[in-house]
Design a protein around this motif. Sequence first.
Motif, PDB file in Angstrom:
ATOM      1  N   SER A 176      28.498  23.266 -23.302  1.00 37.45           N
ATOM      2  CA  SER A 176      29.426  24.217 -23.053  1.00 37.45           C
ATOM      3  C   SER A 176      30.647  23.559 -24.114  1.00 37.45           C
ATOM      4  N   VAL A 177      31.277  24.957 -24.367  1.00 36.56           N
ATOM      5  CA  VAL A 177      32.225  25.164 -25.389  1.00 36.56           C
ATOM      6  C   VAL A 177      33.511  24.325 -24.865  1.00 36.56           C
ATOM      7  N   ALA A 178      33.617  24.094 -23.691  1.00 35.01           N
ATOM      8  CA  ALA A 178      34.731  23.217 -23.432  1.00 35.01           C
ATOM      9  C   ALA A 178      34.567  21.676 -23.720  1.00 35.01           C
ATOM     10  N   LYS A 179      33.636  21.287 -24.118  1.00 37.48           N
ATOM     11  CA  LYS A 179      33.468  20.021 -24.814  1.00 37.48           C
ATOM     12  C   LYS A 179      33.533  19.800 -26.118  1.00 37.48           C
ATOM     13  N   LEU A 180      33.922  21.088 -26.821  1.00 37.86           N
ATOM     14  CA  LEU A 180      33.981  21.008 -28.212  1.00 37.86           C
ATOM     15  C   LEU A 180      35.456  20.377 -28.440  1.00 37.86           C
ATOM     16  N   PRO A 181      35.804  19.673 -29.582  1.00 38.05           N
ATOM     17  CA  PRO A 181      37.108  19.297 -29.976  1.00 38.05           C
ATOM     18  C   PRO A 181      38.121  20.471 -29.999  1.00 38.05           C
ATOM     19  N   GLY A 182      39.173  20.220 -29.399  1.00 39.23           N
ATOM     20  CA  GLY A 182      40.490  21.246 -29.479  1.00 39.23           C
ATOM     21  C   GLY A 182      40.044  22.483 -28.663  1.00 39.23           C
ATOM     22  N   ALA A 183      39.262  22.427 -27.726  1.00 37.43           N
ATOM     23  CA  ALA A 183      38.856  23.529 -26.832  1.00 37.43           C
ATOM     24  C   ALA A 183      40.250  24.111 -26.237  1.00 37.43           C
ATOM     25  N   LYS A 184      40.256  25.400 -26.110  1.00 38.62           N
ATOM     26  CA  LYS A 184      41.352  25.866 -25.261  1.00 38.62           C
ATOM     27  C   LYS A 184      40.960  26.968 -24.388  1.00 38.62           C
ATOM     28  N   LEU A 185      41.726  27.367 -23.349  1.00 40.69           N
ATOM     29  CA  LEU A 185      41.374  28.305 -22.336  1.00 40.69           C
ATOM     30  C   LEU A 185      42.587  29.259 -22.326  1.00 40.69           C
ATOM     31  N   ASP A 186      42.227  30.638 -21.950  1.00 39.10           N
ATOM     32  CA  ASP A 186      42.939  31.706 -21.296  1.00 39.10           C
ATOM     33  C   ASP A 186      42.447  32.255 -19.910  1.00 39.10           C
ATOM     34  N   LEU A 187      43.438  32.444 -19.208  1.00 36.45           N
ATOM     35  CA  LEU A 187      43.159  33.230 -18.032  1.00 36.45           C
ATOM     36  C   LEU A 187      43.766  34.452 -17.931  1.00 36.45           C
ATOM     37  N   LEU A 188      43.103  35.472 -17.651  1.00 41.38           N
ATOM     38  CA  LEU A 188      43.529  36.971 -17.715  1.00 41.38           C
ATOM     39  C   LEU A 188      43.191  37.475 -16.290  1.00 41.38           C
ATOM     40  N   ALA A 189      44.342  38.177 -15.840  1.00 39.74           N
ATOM     41  CA  ALA A 189      44.161  39.176 -14.585  1.00 39.74           C
ATOM     42  C   ALA A 189      43.662  40.818 -14.968  1.00 39.74           C
ATOM     43  N   THR A 190      42.692  40.898 -14.442  1.00 36.22           N
ATOM     44  CA  THR A 190      42.057  42.587 -14.921  1.00 36.22           C
ATOM     45  C   THR A 190      42.197  43.385 -13.517  1.00 36.22           C
ATOM     46  N   ARG A 191      41.958  44.651 -13.828  1.00 38.46           N
ATOM     47  CA  ARG A 191      41.648  45.537 -12.556  1.00 38.46           C
ATOM     48  C   ARG A 191      40.462  45.509 -12.191  1.00 38.46           C
ATOM     49  N   HIS A 192      40.227  45.870 -10.843  1.00 38.96           N
ATOM     50  CA  HIS A 192      38.699  46.072 -10.538  1.00 38.96           C
ATOM     51  C   HIS A 192      38.240  47.311 -11.342  1.00 38.96           C
ATOM     52  N   SER A 193      36.785  47.109 -11.728  1.00 37.65           N
ATOM     53  CA  SER A 193      36.121  48.066 -12.396  1.00 37.65           C
ATOM     54  C   SER A 193      36.398  49.704 -11.722  1.00 37.65           C
ATOM     55  N   ASP A 194      36.483  49.716 -10.363  1.00 39.83           N
ATOM     56  CA  ASP A 194      36.380  50.926  -9.677  1.00 39.83           C
ATOM     57  C   ASP A 194      37.898  51.410  -9.948  1.00 39.83           C
ATOM     58  N   GLU A 195      38.655  50.577 -10.239  1.00 36.83           N
ATOM     59  CA  GLU A 195      40.072  51.254 -10.462  1.00 36.83           C
ATOM     60  C   GLU A 195      40.513  51.469 -11.886  1.00 36.83           C
ATOM     61  N   ILE A 196      39.776  51.438 -12.689  1.00 33.22           N
ATOM     62  CA  ILE A 196      39.887  51.872 -14.352  1.00 33.22           C
ATOM     63  C   ILE A 196      39.428  53.161 -14.300  1.00 33.22           C
ATOM     64  N   VAL A 197      40.165  53.976 -15.038  1.00 29.80           N
ATOM     65  CA  VAL A 197      39.711  55.462 -15.262  1.00 29.80           C
ATOM     66  C   VAL A 197      39.422  55.366 -16.609  1.00 29.80           C
ATOM     67  N   LEU A 198      38.252  55.774 -17.140  1.00 30.73           N
ATOM     68  CA  LEU A 198      38.023  55.731 -18.277  1.00 30.73           C
ATOM     69  C   LEU A 198      37.628  57.271 -19.080  1.00 30.73           C
ATOM     70  N   ALA A 199      38.044  57.719 -20.185  1.00 29.54           N
ATOM     71  CA  ALA A 199      38.002  58.711 -20.850  1.00 29.54           C
ATOM     72  C   ALA A 199      36.932  58.288 -22.008  1.00 29.54           C
ATOM     73  N   ASP A 200      36.149  59.518 -22.694  1.00 27.67           N
ATOM     74  CA  ASP A 200      35.420  59.406 -23.863  1.00 27.67           C
ATOM     75  C   ASP A 200      36.174  59.695 -24.892  1.00 27.67           C
ATOM     76  N   LEU A 201      36.503  58.851 -25.652  1.00 30.77           N
ATOM     77  CA  LEU A 201      37.641  59.171 -26.707  1.00 30.77           C
ATOM     78  C   LEU A 201      36.712  59.980 -27.650  1.00 30.77           C
ATOM     79  N   MET A 202      35.505  60.138 -27.886  1.00 32.22           N
ATOM     80  CA  MET A 202      34.674  60.984 -28.674  1.00 32.22           C
ATOM     81  C   MET A 202      34.498  62.321 -28.019  1.00 32.22           C
ATOM     82  N   ALA A 203      34.943  62.442 -26.943  1.00 34.35           N
ATOM     83  CA  ALA A 203      34.925  64.007 -26.227  1.00 34.35           C
ATOM     84  C   ALA A 203      36.011  64.504 -26.406  1.00 34.35           C
ATOM     85  N   SER A 204      37.261  63.829 -26.542  1.00 37.12           N
ATOM     86  CA  SER A 204      38.619  64.488 -26.631  1.00 37.12           C
ATOM     87  C   SER A 204      39.104  64.510 -28.072  1.00 37.12           C
ATOM     88  N   ALA A 205      38.394  64.079 -29.088  1.00 37.07           N
ATOM     89  CA  ALA A 205      38.956  64.319 -30.493  1.00 37.07           C
ATOM     90  C   ALA A 205      37.898  64.238 -31.527  1.00 37.07           C
TER      91      ALA A 205
END
Length: 219
Positions: A176-205
Motif C-alpha cells: 500500500s502507498v499509505a505505508k510509504l514515508p510521508g504518504a498523504k491523501l486527498d478526498l474529492l467529491a465528484t458528480r455521478h457519471s450519468d450527470e456529466i455532459v461530455l463533448a468531443d473536443l475534437m468534433a467541435s474544433a
Amino acid sequence: MIFLPRGNPVKEKVNPARVNLPEAMGKLRGGSFSGYMRFDSDEGTGVVIFEKGRLISALFQYRKSDKRLIAYDAIARIFEISIQGAAELNIYRVDAELALGIHGLLHGDYVYRGQEIKLVDVCSLLETIKRTCLTGCLRVYAENKVSLIFYEEGCAKGFFLDGFSRLQQMADVGKSVAKLPGAKLDLLATRHSDEIVLADLMASADLGTIWRKLRSAVN
C-alpha cells in the motif's frame, strides 16, 4: 502537480516535439481509444482524456500555483510546451469507465487536500464517506506512487493502481502507498457519471489549425 496512477502503458517518455500531436490524437480517436495522454514539464502537467475515441477532457495544471486551464486553453498550452521541446509525453490505456472516473476526479471539488495520513483517523474518514453517501475519490500518494479509491454514494467501487487498465476490487495491503514515508491523501467529491455532459473536443474544433498556428509562432 497532478497525481494519477499509470494505466496500461502505450507509449512512455516520448518527446512530443517530435510528434504531430493532432495526427496522434486523430489516430487515438479513430481507434476508439480510452485512456489518457500525460504531458509533464517544469511549468506544469497536462492531461488529455479519451473515452471510446472521444476527446472528453483536457486540463493543464501549473506546478507553482493553483491556476489551471481547461478544454481548448489547456490543449493550446500543451501544444506550446510540446513544440518548445519542454515536455515529456506518456500515454496510458484504461477502460471507458475508468476514463470517466479520471475525468470526474480531475474536475472534482476538494473535501480534504494534502493531509498526512499519519495524522488522519482513517477509520473515521471512511465512516464519514459512507455516512454522507459521498460520490468521489480518495487519493493516496507518496513519492512517485499513487493509488485511487473511487466511491459512489458512500460505497467503494474499486481501486485504480499502477499498471492496471480497469478498477480492481482488491489491493495488496502489504504494498500500500499509505505505508510509504510521508504518504498523504486527498478526498474529492465528484458528480455521478450519468450527470456529466461530455463533448468531443475534437468534433467541435480543428486541433490541426491550432497546432499549425502555434508552430508558426514558436518558429
